[in-house]
Scaffold this active site. Structure first.
Site, short mmCIF file in Angstrom:
data_model
loop_
_atom_site.label_atom_id
_atom_site.label_comp_id
_atom_site.label_asym_id
_atom_site.label_seq_id
_atom_site.Cartn_x
_atom_site.Cartn_y
_atom_site.Cartn_z
N SER A 208 0.81 -1.23 0.00
CA SER A 208 0.00 0.00 0.00
C SER A 208 0.84 1.28 0.00
O SER A 208 0.36 2.32 -0.45
CB SER A 208 -0.92 0.02 1.23
OG SER A 208 -0.14 -0.02 2.42
N GLY B 5 -1.74 -4.35 1.34
CA GLY B 5 -1.91 -5.53 2.18
C GLY B 5 -1.04 -6.71 1.79
O GLY B 5 -1.14 -7.77 2.42
N ASN C 223 4.44 -5.67 5.34
CA ASN C 223 3.50 -6.73 5.74
C ASN C 223 4.18 -8.09 5.90
O ASN C 223 3.50 -9.11 6.02
CB ASN C 223 2.37 -6.84 4.71
CG ASN C 223 1.60 -5.54 4.58
OD1 ASN C 223 1.19 -4.95 5.58
ND2 ASN C 223 1.42 -5.06 3.36
N ASP D 31 -1.93 7.51 9.92
CA ASP D 31 -1.17 6.62 10.81
C ASP D 31 0.31 6.88 10.52
O ASP D 31 0.64 7.81 9.78
CB ASP D 31 -1.55 5.15 10.56
CG ASP D 31 -1.41 4.74 9.10
OD1 ASP D 31 -0.57 5.35 8.38
OD2 ASP D 31 -2.11 3.83 8.65
N HIS E 144 1.12 5.30 6.16
CA HIS E 144 0.61 5.72 4.85
C HIS E 144 0.75 7.22 4.67
O HIS E 144 0.38 7.99 5.55
CB HIS E 144 -0.85 5.29 4.70
CG HIS E 144 -1.03 3.81 4.80
ND1 HIS E 144 -1.47 3.19 5.94
CD2 HIS E 144 -0.78 2.83 3.90
CE1 HIS E 144 -1.52 1.88 5.74
NE2 HIS E 144 -1.10 1.63 4.50
#
Ligand SMILES: *[C@@H]1O[C@H](CO)[C@@H](O)[C@H](O)[C@H]1NC(C)=O
Ligand SMILES: *[C@@H]1O[C@H](CO)[C@@H](O)[C@H](O)[C@H]1NC(C)=O
Ligand SMILES: *[C@@H]1O[C@H](CO)[C@@H](O)[C@H](O)[C@H]1NC(C)=O
Length: 265
Positions: free
Chosen positions: A40, A73, A105, A222, A225
């Site tokens: 992402s 993801g 991830n 957050d 991102h």
């Protein structure tokens, strides 16, 4: 004499047309394409809520088409398991470029649960058994190397890029400690003699000089991102890394090394 030359030519032409067609899978494009594989932080739409992935900005700095195949993801493992590397392998032509950047991830432990993203710990051919599905899980380095080898076999230029940092100003003072996936990306590049961009360090250096308030504004949701403005800076840091490395991709960058902010490392 003239007749026999003509006959010879006819024979040559006939045999030329009878030759098998060149294998289209290794045909070189007139203009190469740059493909992006990542998560992402690179993908279109970033992590949602108005955030954006840096891959969306890279096209402005390149004189070749950029196709952003990053998917939110995903990890090196799930990008493999979902067949996404395979579809890149099926798509690339000789002379194309593929940037591979994962890590956000890929972490976690496989001791009790498995989210489908966590890799087996290590940098070689170690394997783990998923506690959830019983499947064999490989290491980050293994997954990206398998992909890199298959892409290289198609004649593509593979560039391994280290993962971007989380907001290094999050605590109020600047802190950047590269994750183990940064080292793994560099190892994979070394193992395949592929190009490497320490994107994480280029971004960290740029974020350090921009300072806390600007960089905090790049992380509206957050610590992972980026806003569109942040993504543009993260993209520019990648461009700087490519130009400084002066690797195969540098020839397709529109900008001069000196015109892009930051310093070479
Ligand atoms: C990649 O290279 C590193 C360092 O040389 C080595 O330790 C590792 O086992 C290699 N990984 C794979 C998957 O071949
Ligand atoms: C890991 O396995 C691959 C073949 O799948 C091989 O090319 C590579 O050399 C191995 N690496 C190590 C460190 O054994
Ligand atoms: C490179 O130049 C183009 C204009 O030609 C500009 O849009 C782009 O933002 C520049 N890239 C960087 C990284 O400075």
């Amino acid at each position: 004499m003239k007749l026999s030359v003509l006959v010879l030519f006819s024979v040559l032409i006939a045999s030329a047309t009878a030759l098998p067609q060149p294998d289209k899978t290794i045909a070189k494009r007139a203009t190469p394409t740059l493909y992006l594989a990542g998560d992402s932080t690179m993908a279109k739409g970033g992590g949602g809520n108005g955030t954006e992935g840096w891959g969306q900005y890279l096209g402005y700095s390149m004189n070749i088409p950029v196709v952003n195949d990053a998917v939110g993801g995903t990890s090196a493992r799930s990008y493999t398991d979902q067949g996404r590397f395979q579809s890149l392998v099926d798509t690339v032509k000789s002379g194309d470029f593929v940037v591979i950047e994962f890590g956000h991830n890929d972490g976690g432990s496989l001791s009790t649960t498995d989210n489908g993203n966590t890799d087996c710990f290590g940098d070689g051919n170690q394997t783990c058994i998923s506690p959830t599905t019983g499947e064999t899980v490989h290491t980050f380095v293994y997954y990206v190397e398998q992909a890199g080898k298959a892409l290289q076999a198609k004649g593509a230029n593979v560039i391994f890029s280290s993962q971007t940092p989380d907001n290094p100003w999050e605590s109020g003072t600047f802190e950047y400690t590269p994750s183990r996936f940064v080292g793994y990306a560099q190892e994979a590049a070394g193992n395949l003699s592929a190009a490497y961009v320490d994107h994480g360090q280029y971004v960290a250096n740029r974020f350090q000089s921009l300072g806390l308030s600007i960089v905090d504004s790049f992380f509206p949701m957050d610590h992972l991102h980026t806003s569109p403005q942040g993504a543009d800076v993260v993209s520019a840091a990648f461009v700087k890394g490519v130009l400084c490395a002066n690797d195969v991709l540098a020839a397709h960058v529109k900008n001069t090394t000196g015109s892009v902010p930051g310093s070479c490392i």
